[in-house]
Design an enzyme around this catalytic site. Structure first.
Site, short mmCIF file in Angstrom:
data_model
loop_
_atom_site.label_atom_id
_atom_site.label_comp_id
_atom_site.label_asym_id
_atom_site.label_seq_id
_atom_site.Cartn_x
_atom_site.Cartn_y
_atom_site.Cartn_z
CG ASP A 68 49.38 33.82 27.79
OD1 ASP A 68 48.89 33.25 28.79
OD2 ASP A 68 49.32 33.35 26.65
CG ASP A 92 50.90 30.38 30.51
OD1 ASP A 92 50.83 29.38 29.78
OD2 ASP A 92 51.46 31.43 30.19
CG ASP A 135 54.66 30.01 28.37
OD1 ASP A 135 54.98 28.82 28.22
OD2 ASP A 135 53.82 30.60 27.67
CB CYS A 169 17.43 58.94 55.37
SG CYS A 169 16.13 59.92 54.63
CB CYS A 217 16.60 61.42 50.76
SG CYS A 217 16.60 61.84 52.49
#
Lengths: 118, 766
Positions: B651, B655, B452, B36, B39
């Site tokens: 890149d 862009d 590009d 739990c 703990c």
């Protein structure tokens, strides 16, 4: 005799439609931002979980089902996918969510659950 | 906040920053018995109480706790044990451990399924053989009743031992108002068994002809479906080979130099700024920057780039690459889940589980599938009862059982995800990271690709090639002034000018009033001198006469060089030409794209003549020149308006708007220095072949998905009516439930196996 059989058949179809499609299952309400979901015997338990909107929540998935169908957990709306390792808890931290319903399911949508954010 | 970043499965221990020279050990313990969240506090407090412990942070998700300080692991384990839990020291990467656990669990499940199969078929095959050899399996005498009752009990044993998971699964789903494959199998086999038991125990309820036993069907179906599940589990394991290979790239330990001593530690314990030693033949454990030594590093596993890369002090190294030749020391800059490899693994995992839109129909059908099949089974039984020949009840039971058994939601549900899993993994092997299923699907349909120029077609590392002087200033003076002005700019051309000045040993001055004019150039002052550096538009704008040198500029541009005008105090001082070499394989990769029927368009901010020269060298006919950075996105939408499905390659940083506007944005990286989050598809290596590979893999994956979906649809659409007895009136054909069981078990296996064929897909040789 056939009339009874046919009525029984139609009634059976009606039961299938109601049970699987029309019935609204009970929802488990999460109020402390923490819920454990056990993946066992072909289902998520609990499967319908009600969360408070705009509050971060942690879902702890525990997969006890060895079937490979149970392995993948997807929350497509939140772009989350996780591999659940058998008997090992997997915690998914949800960001505060807007009100709405968010599906979670296995890869094939056989195991299905729903987060109801209100 | 990106929601995808909010989930964590195997969190790495919290990252601690290590200042150089500071000695502080980090240890990780695995905790058992912590069930739990409360703990967590108890364990953390127990550990913090141990002398020497500075901090202890537990990760509840993977039950690990990260401890800093000087306490020994024995002390720590004993403190956890005193608190009532078990602890063990850990080593190895969380991903690798999870993988190992998964494989062990899968292996255990496989053995269980095979045992189930052997027991069920061990009962089913003799029963079926008896039916085939002796004839009808009917109950006529009292002795036969007792004998069949025994068989019925044995079959019940098979159902409990080998088929229990179907029945418990079906029941749990039913309680949750959902239905799955288990529901169909449980109903089908259960119906056959119950009917047979009614025949034995209450034969008077049924006409004599209908007193047929179907125990063999129950046992055979359970056996065959277990076999199908076992084989599918093995086949599924192969679909994730690519991610396993990526996870396997990370070594489990690292050699770290701390306080002058070299120690071997688990990879999770490597801290930021640790100095890591890597010898030839070893893998790089975390990302970092070389501080000592020279070597060649093989990054092919990550980038697909086959040539080893030379590295020396100041160069970056990435986790998962292999050190080939020399011994190096490097400083850790990214550790744990921040390494490029960890991010790649995360992205591939995420993409493998996302669905392309093509799978949505199957998803919708899957959601309604099982209850629909149940309804069809009832309708089919009713049709036989009303219209069928005698014994109607036997026919009704057989047809309903067969419908339930033959229907296979798995084949439909697995069709898309299995192919995506293999396809995305295959792409990752080629250094292509696909963001999600949607990008995968769209990439397969691209009709036009905008490239590009700078950094995509060319290397993006321009060099000064010519300086044409037009005033009394010398070449060195021009270069010194131009480079000083450019030192404030981050443009690739600026780097070329500065490199050139540095090569000549020129000292640079500080520029003042620096101003970058988008699409034109830059301006500023140095020691009171007014400087302008840019294209003809900048000169015209500033009323500088450059007419005498426009011919020289045009000549340089025709050689694919970028001429720039440099003016000092209102007079043209020089034309400086810079050229960016074209990547060796750009032309071949562009030809591959064009061969696939893709319209390739080049985009550049350069002048028309330079653009034309570069385009001609790489075989591109269409290009847009002198495009301002902000206009790139408009060019994308211009093509979209022409009805093209547009891919844009750039890149990923400059862009970004154009990449976002395109139907699929491809970010091209150099090495692993990529902005993984910036595009739909990231190409890890600089070569444009990655682009052609990405499209080829997408097409192959989409093709594979279509085959799978088609197969699954046809299987169910044909199988269910045949099982219901649609062919009986014409051909007297009614399927045996055992055949239906075999067909169902192998239909999903076929889908997974077909997806696995993609593993052998080879992008065109290059």
């Amino acid at each position: 005799m056939m009339l009874i059989v046919n009525i029984a058949g139609i009634a059976l179809i009606a039961v299938i439609v109601w049970w699987f499609w029309l019935y609204k299952p009970t929802e488990t309400v999460v109020d402390d931002g923490d819920v454990v979901i056990v993946v066992e015997n072909g289902s998520y338990q609990p499967s319908h979980i009600k969360l408070a909107a705009n509050r971060a929540t942690e879902l702890h998935f525990l997969r006890k089902d060895p079937s490979s169908c149970a392995e993948m957990l997807l929350l497509p709306d939140l772009q989350i996918s996780e591999t659940l390792t058998l008997d090992k808890p997997c915690t998914i931290k949800l960001p505060p969510l807007e009100a709405g319903e968010y599906d979670f399911h296995c890869q094939m949508k056989m195991y299905r659950g729903l987060l109801i954010v209100q | 906040m990106n929601p995808a970043d909010t989930h964590q499965h195997h969190q790495h221990p919290p990252q601690l920053h290590r200042e150089p020279g500071q000695a502080e050990a980090l240890q990780t313990l695995m905790i058992e018995g912590a069930g739990c969240a409360s703990c967590v506090t108890k364990i953390e407090k127990a550990l913090q109480a141990v002398p020497g412990v500075k901090s202890a942070e537990m990760n509840f998700a993977d039950r690990s706790v990260a401890i800093t300080g000087n306490a020994s692991s024995e002390q720590l384990i004993s403190a956890v044990e005193k608190a009532g839990y078990n602890a063990s020291a850990t080593a190895g990467s969380a991903d690798a451990d999870a993988l190992e656990e998964k494989e062990q669990a899968d292996e255990a499940y496989y053995r269980r399924l095979m045992l189930n199969m052997s027991i069920a078929l061990g009962v089913g095959i003799p029963l079926m053989a008896y039916g085939l050899i002796v004839g009808e399996m009917n109950v006529t005498t009292a002795a036969e009743r007792w004998a069949w009752l025994g068989v019925g009990i044995v079959t019940l044993g098979v159902m409990i031992f080998s088929g229990r998971h179907f029945y418990t699964g079906a029941w749990q789903s039913f309680r949750n108002h959902s239905a799955n494959m288990d529901t169909l199998i449980a109903l089908g086999t259960g119906t056959a068994w119950f009917y047979s038991m009614v025949v034995i125990l209450l034969p008077s309820l049924l006409p004599e002809l209908a007193r047929h036993i179907y125990f063999e069907a129950t046992a055979m179906i359970i056996g065959l479906i277990n076999l199908g599940l076992a084989l599918e589990l093995k086949a599924r394991g192969r679909t994730s080979l690519a991610i396993k290979r990526l996870i396997g790239l990370q070594p489990k330990t690292a050699q770290v130099v701390r306080d002058g001593k070299s120690i071997e530690i688990a990879i999770e314990q490597v801290l930021l700024n640790d100095i890591v030693r890597v010898r030839p033949g070893e893998k790089i454990p975390v990302d970092g920057e070389v501080t000592e030594g020279h070597t060649a590093i093989d990054e092919s596993m990550l980038t697909g780039e086959p040539m080893p890369v030379e590295k020396g002090p100041g160069n970056e190294v990435v986790a998962g690459s292999i050190n080939k030749t020399g011994s190096i020391l490097f400083r850790a800059t990214r550790v744990g889940k921040d390494t490029a490899l960890a991010q790649i693994i995360n992205m591939v995992k995420r993409a493998q589980n996302s669905k392309p839109p093509i799978g949505r129909l199957a998803d919708t059908i899957s959601a309604y599938f099982v209850p629909t099949v149940m309804i069809i089974a009832v309708l089919s039984a009713m049709a036989w009862l009303n219209l069928g020949p005698d014994p109607v009840i036997a026919y009704a039971i057989v047809s309903a059982t067969t419908v339930l058994i033959i229907a296979c939601p798995c084949a439909l549900g697995l069709a898309t995800p299995m192919s995506v899993m293999v396809g995305v993994g295959k792409a990752a092997e080629a250094g292509v990271l696909i963001r999600n299923g949607e990008a995968l699907q769209t990439a397969s349909k691209i009709t036009a690709m905008i490239l590009d120029k700078t950094g995509t077609i060319t290397l993006g590392q321009p060099k000064v090639t010519d300086i044409v002087l037009s005033s009394s200033l010398s070449e060195a003076q021009v270069l010194q002034l131009a480079a000083s002005l450019e030192s404030g700019s981050e443009h690739p051309l600026a780097l070329a000018i500065m490199d050139s000045a540095r090569d000549r040993g020129l000292e640079l001055d500080q520029a003042e009033h620096f101003n970058a004019v988008a699409g034109h150039g830059i301006e500023g002052t140095i020691k009171g001198r007014q400087l302008l550096f840019g294209n003809d538009k900048l000169m015209t704008r500033s009323k500088i006469d450059y007419s005498g040198y426009s011919a020289s500029a045009a000549e340089l541009a025709a050689q694919a060089k970028t001429p720039m005008y440099f003016a000092v105090d209102g007079t043209l001082a020089a034309v400086i030409a810079v050229a960016d070499p074209i990547k060796e394989d750009s032309a071949a990769a562009i030809a591959r794209l064009q061969k696939n029927g893709i319209r390739v368009v080049m985009l550049t901010g350069d002048n028309h003549a330079t653009a034309q020269a570069v385009a001609a060298q790489v075989g591109i006919v269409e290009f847009f020149a002198e495009v301002l950075p902000g206009d790139k996105a408009n060019k994308v939408s211009e093509l979209q308006r022409q009805g093209e499905l547009v891919g844009m390659t750039g890149d990923g940083i400059n862009d970004a708007p154009a990449l976002a506007m395109a139907d699929v944005g491809f970010a091209i990286g150099t090495g692993t220095d990529v902005a993984i989050e910036s595009a739909d598809i990231t190409l890890m290596r600089g070569s444009l072949h990655g682009l052609a590979d990405a499209i080829a893999v997408s097409k192959a994956t989409l093709g594979n998905i279509k085959q799978n979906l088609f197969g699954a649809f046809i299987y169910n659409a044909a199988g269910i009516p045949i099982a219901a007895g649609l062919l009986y009136p014409w051909f007297g054909l009614l399927l045996n439930p055992v055949i239906a069981g075999a067909a169902m078990a192998f239909s999903s296996l076929t889908v997974v196996s077909n997806a696995n064929r993609l593993r052998f897909f080879q992008a065109q040789e290059h």
